[in-house]
Design a protein around this motif. Structure first.
Motif, PDB file in Angstrom:
ATOM      1  N   THR A  58     169.347 115.699 -11.047  1.00 24.01           N
ATOM      2  CA  THR A  58     167.943 115.945 -10.715  1.00 24.01           C
ATOM      3  C   THR A  58     167.812 116.625  -9.353  1.00 24.01           C
ATOM      4  OG1 THR A  58     167.180 114.076 -12.049  1.00 24.01           O
ATOM      5  CG2 THR A  58     165.702 114.847 -10.319  1.00 24.01           C
ATOM      6  N   VAL A  59     168.645 116.226  -8.407  1.00 21.13           N
ATOM      7  CA  VAL A  59     168.637 116.870  -7.089  1.00 21.13           C
ATOM      8  C   VAL A  59     168.952 118.354  -7.235  1.00 21.13           C
ATOM      9  CG1 VAL A  59     169.821 117.015  -4.866  1.00 21.13           C
ATOM     10  CG2 VAL A  59     169.132 114.794  -5.766  1.00 21.13           C
ATOM     11  N   ASN A  60     169.938 118.706  -8.064  1.00 22.54           N
ATOM     12  CA  ASN A  60     170.256 120.110  -8.311  1.00 22.54           C
ATOM     13  C   ASN A  60     169.052 120.860  -8.858  1.00 22.54           C
ATOM     14  OD1 ASN A  60     173.158 121.652  -8.470  1.00 22.54           O
ATOM     15  ND2 ASN A  60     173.384 119.456  -8.148  1.00 22.54           N
ATOM     16  N   ALA A  61     168.338 120.227  -9.770  1.00 20.31           N
ATOM     17  CA  ALA A  61     167.155 120.865 -10.357  1.00 20.31           C
ATOM     18  C   ALA A  61     166.075 121.085  -9.304  1.00 20.31           C
ATOM     19  CB  ALA A  61     166.619 120.019 -11.505  1.00 20.31           C
ATOM     20  N   LEU A  62     165.849 120.092  -8.443  1.00 20.43           N
ATOM     21  CA  LEU A  62     164.799 120.197  -7.436  1.00 20.43           C
ATOM     22  C   LEU A  62     165.168 121.182  -6.334  1.00 20.43           C
ATOM     23  CD1 LEU A  62     163.725 116.446  -7.107  1.00 20.43           C
ATOM     24  CD2 LEU A  62     162.614 118.265  -8.416  1.00 20.43           C
ATOM     25  N   VAL A  63     166.445 121.318  -6.044  1.00 23.06           N
ATOM     26  CA  VAL A  63     166.876 122.302  -5.050  1.00 23.06           C
ATOM     27  C   VAL A  63     166.729 123.720  -5.614  1.00 23.06           C
ATOM     28  CG1 VAL A  63     168.870 123.184  -3.762  1.00 23.06           C
ATOM     29  CG2 VAL A  63     168.411 120.728  -3.818  1.00 23.06           C
ATOM     30  N   ALA A  64     166.963 123.882  -6.900  1.00 18.76           N
ATOM     31  CA  ALA A  64     166.841 125.202  -7.535  1.00 18.76           C
ATOM     32  C   ALA A  64     165.394 125.612  -7.753  1.00 18.76           C
ATOM     33  CB  ALA A  64     167.574 125.199  -8.871  1.00 18.76           C
ATOM     34  N   ALA A  65     164.502 124.629  -7.895  1.00 18.96           N
ATOM     35  CA  ALA A  65     163.134 124.898  -8.343  1.00 18.96           C
ATOM     36  C   ALA A  65     162.233 125.424  -7.232  1.00 18.96           C
ATOM     37  CB  ALA A  65     162.524 123.640  -8.934  1.00 18.96           C
ATOM     38  N   HIS A  66     161.215 126.164  -7.652  1.00 18.88           N
ATOM     39  CA  HIS A  66     160.112 126.521  -6.772  1.00 18.88           C
ATOM     40  C   HIS A  66     159.008 125.466  -6.846  1.00 18.88           C
ATOM     41  CE1 HIS A  66     161.738 130.598  -8.039  1.00 18.88           C
ATOM     42  NE2 HIS A  66     161.923 130.600  -6.730  1.00 18.88           N
ATOM     43  N   GLN A  67     158.876 124.869  -8.036  1.00 19.39           N
ATOM     44  CA  GLN A  67     157.768 123.963  -8.302  1.00 19.39           C
ATOM     45  C   GLN A  67     158.260 122.763  -9.112  1.00 19.39           C
ATOM     46  OE1 GLN A  67     154.958 126.260 -10.564  1.00 19.39           O
ATOM     47  NE2 GLN A  67     154.995 127.981  -9.141  1.00 19.39           N
ATOM     48  N   VAL A  68     157.517 121.666  -9.025  1.00 23.23           N
ATOM     49  CA  VAL A  68     157.798 120.468  -9.822  1.00 23.23           C
ATOM     50  C   VAL A  68     156.558 120.104 -10.617  1.00 23.23           C
ATOM     51  CG1 VAL A  68     158.631 118.086  -9.808  1.00 23.23           C
ATOM     52  CG2 VAL A  68     159.258 119.627  -7.939  1.00 23.23           C
ATOM     53  N   LEU A  69     156.757 119.853 -11.892  1.00 18.64           N
ATOM     54  CA  LEU A  69     155.689 119.363 -12.760  1.00 18.64           C
ATOM     55  C   LEU A  69     156.068 117.942 -13.183  1.00 18.64           C
ATOM     56  CD1 LEU A  69     153.042 120.196 -14.268  1.00 18.64           C
ATOM     57  CD2 LEU A  69     154.500 120.725 -16.236  1.00 18.64           C
ATOM     58  N   VAL A  70     155.145 117.012 -12.985  1.00 15.36           N
ATOM     59  CA  VAL A  70     155.434 115.598 -13.250  1.00 15.36           C
ATOM     60  C   VAL A  70     154.587 115.095 -14.414  1.00 15.36           C
ATOM     61  CG1 VAL A  70     155.481 113.267 -12.291  1.00 15.36           C
ATOM     62  CG2 VAL A  70     155.937 115.237 -10.803  1.00 15.36           C
ATOM     63  N   PRO A  71     155.211 114.762 -15.551  1.00 16.35           N
ATOM     64  CA  PRO A  71     154.466 114.099 -16.624  1.00 16.35           C
ATOM     65  C   PRO A  71     154.207 112.642 -16.237  1.00 16.35           C
ATOM     66  CG  PRO A  71     156.476 115.175 -17.431  1.00 16.35           C
ATOM     67  CD  PRO A  71     156.590 115.076 -15.949  1.00 16.35           C
ATOM     68  N   LEU A  72     152.979 112.197 -16.362  1.00 15.89           N
ATOM     69  CA  LEU A  72     152.601 110.835 -15.992  1.00 15.89           C
ATOM     70  C   LEU A  72     152.038 110.130 -17.217  1.00 15.89           C
ATOM     71  CD1 LEU A  72     152.241 108.785 -13.624  1.00 15.89           C
ATOM     72  CD2 LEU A  72     149.902 109.640 -13.423  1.00 15.89           C
ATOM     73  N   GLN A  73     152.752 109.117 -17.661  1.00 16.93           N
ATOM     74  CA  GLN A  73     152.335 108.367 -18.842  1.00 16.93           C
ATOM     75  C   GLN A  73     151.109 107.517 -18.519  1.00 16.93           C
ATOM     76  OE1 GLN A  73     155.241 105.506 -20.031  1.00 16.93           O
ATOM     77  NE2 GLN A  73     154.436 105.265 -22.091  1.00 16.93           N
ATOM     78  N   CYS A  74     150.138 107.546 -19.407  1.00 17.81           N
ATOM     79  CA  CYS A  74     148.900 106.799 -19.191  1.00 17.81           C
ATOM     80  C   CYS A  74     149.067 105.341 -19.606  1.00 17.81           C
ATOM     81  CB  CYS A  74     147.746 107.452 -19.953  1.00 17.81           C
ATOM     82  SG  CYS A  74     147.282 109.048 -19.281  1.00 17.81           S
ATOM     83  N   GLU A  75     149.967 104.639 -18.902  1.00 17.15           N
ATOM     84  CA  GLU A  75     150.220 103.237 -19.195  1.00 17.15           C
ATOM     85  C   GLU A  75     150.481 102.473 -17.903  1.00 17.15           C
ATOM     86  OE1 GLU A  75     153.044 102.475 -22.272  1.00 17.15           O
ATOM     87  OE2 GLU A  75     151.856 103.485 -23.804  1.00 17.15           O
ATOM     88  N   TYR A  76     150.575 101.180 -18.019  1.00 24.32           N
ATOM     89  CA  TYR A  76     150.783 100.282 -16.876  1.00 24.32           C
ATOM     90  C   TYR A  76     152.049 100.654 -16.120  1.00 24.32           C
ATOM     91  CZ  TYR A  76     150.301  95.794 -14.446  1.00 24.32           C
ATOM     92  OH  TYR A  76     150.107  94.822 -13.500  1.00 24.32           O
ATOM     93  N   TYR A  77     152.054 100.525 -14.815  1.00 23.28           N
ATOM     94  CA  TYR A  77     153.165 100.838 -13.906  1.00 23.28           C
ATOM     95  C   TYR A  77     153.400 102.338 -13.729  1.00 23.28           C
ATOM     96  CZ  TYR A  77     154.607  95.918 -14.089  1.00 23.28           C
ATOM     97  OH  TYR A  77     154.651  94.552 -14.005  1.00 23.28           O
ATOM     98  N   ALA A  78     152.608 103.182 -14.359  1.00 26.75           N
ATOM     99  CA  ALA A  78     152.858 104.628 -14.289  1.00 26.75           C
ATOM    100  C   ALA A  78     152.797 105.134 -12.849  1.00 26.75           C
ATOM    101  CB  ALA A  78     151.844 105.373 -15.151  1.00 26.75           C
TER     102      ALA A  78
END
Length: 263
Positions: free
Chosen positions: A135-155
């Motif tokens: 994941t660190v490799n992906a974030l270092v390569a990326a320009h942007q991050v998109l975060v899917p957020l589940q509509c449930e408890y603890y999300a």
């Protein structure tokens, strides 16, 4: 123009991350955007989600990360003309250990992507459900991050950890990295909790939260078992329509520069 690289990340599993990676990539391809989907999850679900059985496959992201193959040598076509794939399988489990011994281990994917940056409009990276070296490799390569957020408890609880990681990587390894947005997934219109999570996310993160909401949808759940993005499996379904709408909103945000630095 060089590609925009988008990492789709959430360290919590089962939140619709791979579903979002596959179906957003497919929707961008249908919108005539040259799109590359990079599977960085050893489970290989993004690969199978576009019809590629990666079990036993040698041409994956794994040798690329170890500098044993060029990225162009492992890119595969899919049933959607504008969508290409770099597959992953369980071989990638060993990469976490093998990368530790390498110099500049956090930038292996970034260096590999340089070869094909001019060939695509968008590169989408499906991250594993962890905050490890892949994941660190992906974030270092990326320009942007998109975060899917589940509509449930603890999300919301896990989202705080992720945004801190994004900020840390921005400060130390990738100063261009920004939070492109948060996508609410698995939204159940009949469930009060879904509405509460949506309200809390919008109050806390404001315009970072996409207007488009991904509903719970049977067709979205069925499509991966057929090796197809949902728009090929059932384009008339609510799930397919939602992801095409998400792609439209994503392209609109990119065009208007509506990007938010991690707070």
């Amino acid at each position: 123009m060089a590609a925009t690289i988008l990492a789709i990340a959430n360290q919590k599993g089962g939140v619709g991350k791979t579903t979002t990676a596959v179906n957003l990539a497919a929707s961008l391809a249908v919108a005539e955007q040259r799109t590359l989907l990079v599977d960085m999850d050893p489970q290989g679900n993004a690969s199978s989600g576009v019809g590629v059985d990666s079990r036993g496959l040698a041409e994956t992201i794994y040798p690329v990360l170890l500098d044993e193959a060029l990225l162009s040598e492992v890119i595969r076509r899919t049933d959607l003309g504008g969508l290409h794939l770099v597959a992953a399988n369980t071989d990638l489990i060993g990469a976490e250990l093998e990368l530790v011994a390498l110099d500049d281990r956090e930038t292996c994917l970034q260096r590999a992507l340089l070869e094909v940056m001019d060939d695509y409009d968008y590169v989408l990276i499906d991250c594993p459900p962890s905050l490890g070296l892949l994941t660190v490799n992906a974030l270092v390569a990326a320009h942007q991050v998109l975060v899917p957020l589940q509509c449930e408890y603890y999300a919301m609880e896990g989202l705080g950890h992720l945004t801190k990681t994004i900020e840390l990587i921005r400060q130390q390894l990738n100063p261009r990295l920004i939070l492109e947005g948060i996508v609410l997934t698995m939204f159940d219109q009949r469930n009060n909790l879904s509405h509460l999570v949506s309200e809390e996310a919008r109050q806390h993160f404001g315009r970072s939260v996409y207007d488009t909401v991904i509903p719970r949808n049977v067709r979205l759940s069925e499509a991966p078992s057929h090796g197809q993005p949902v728009l090929l499996y059932d384009i008339g379904s609510k799930g397919a329509q939602a992801y095409m709408q998400l792609a439209e909103e994503f392209l609109r945000r990119c065009a208007h520069g509506e990007k938010t630095r991690v707070r």
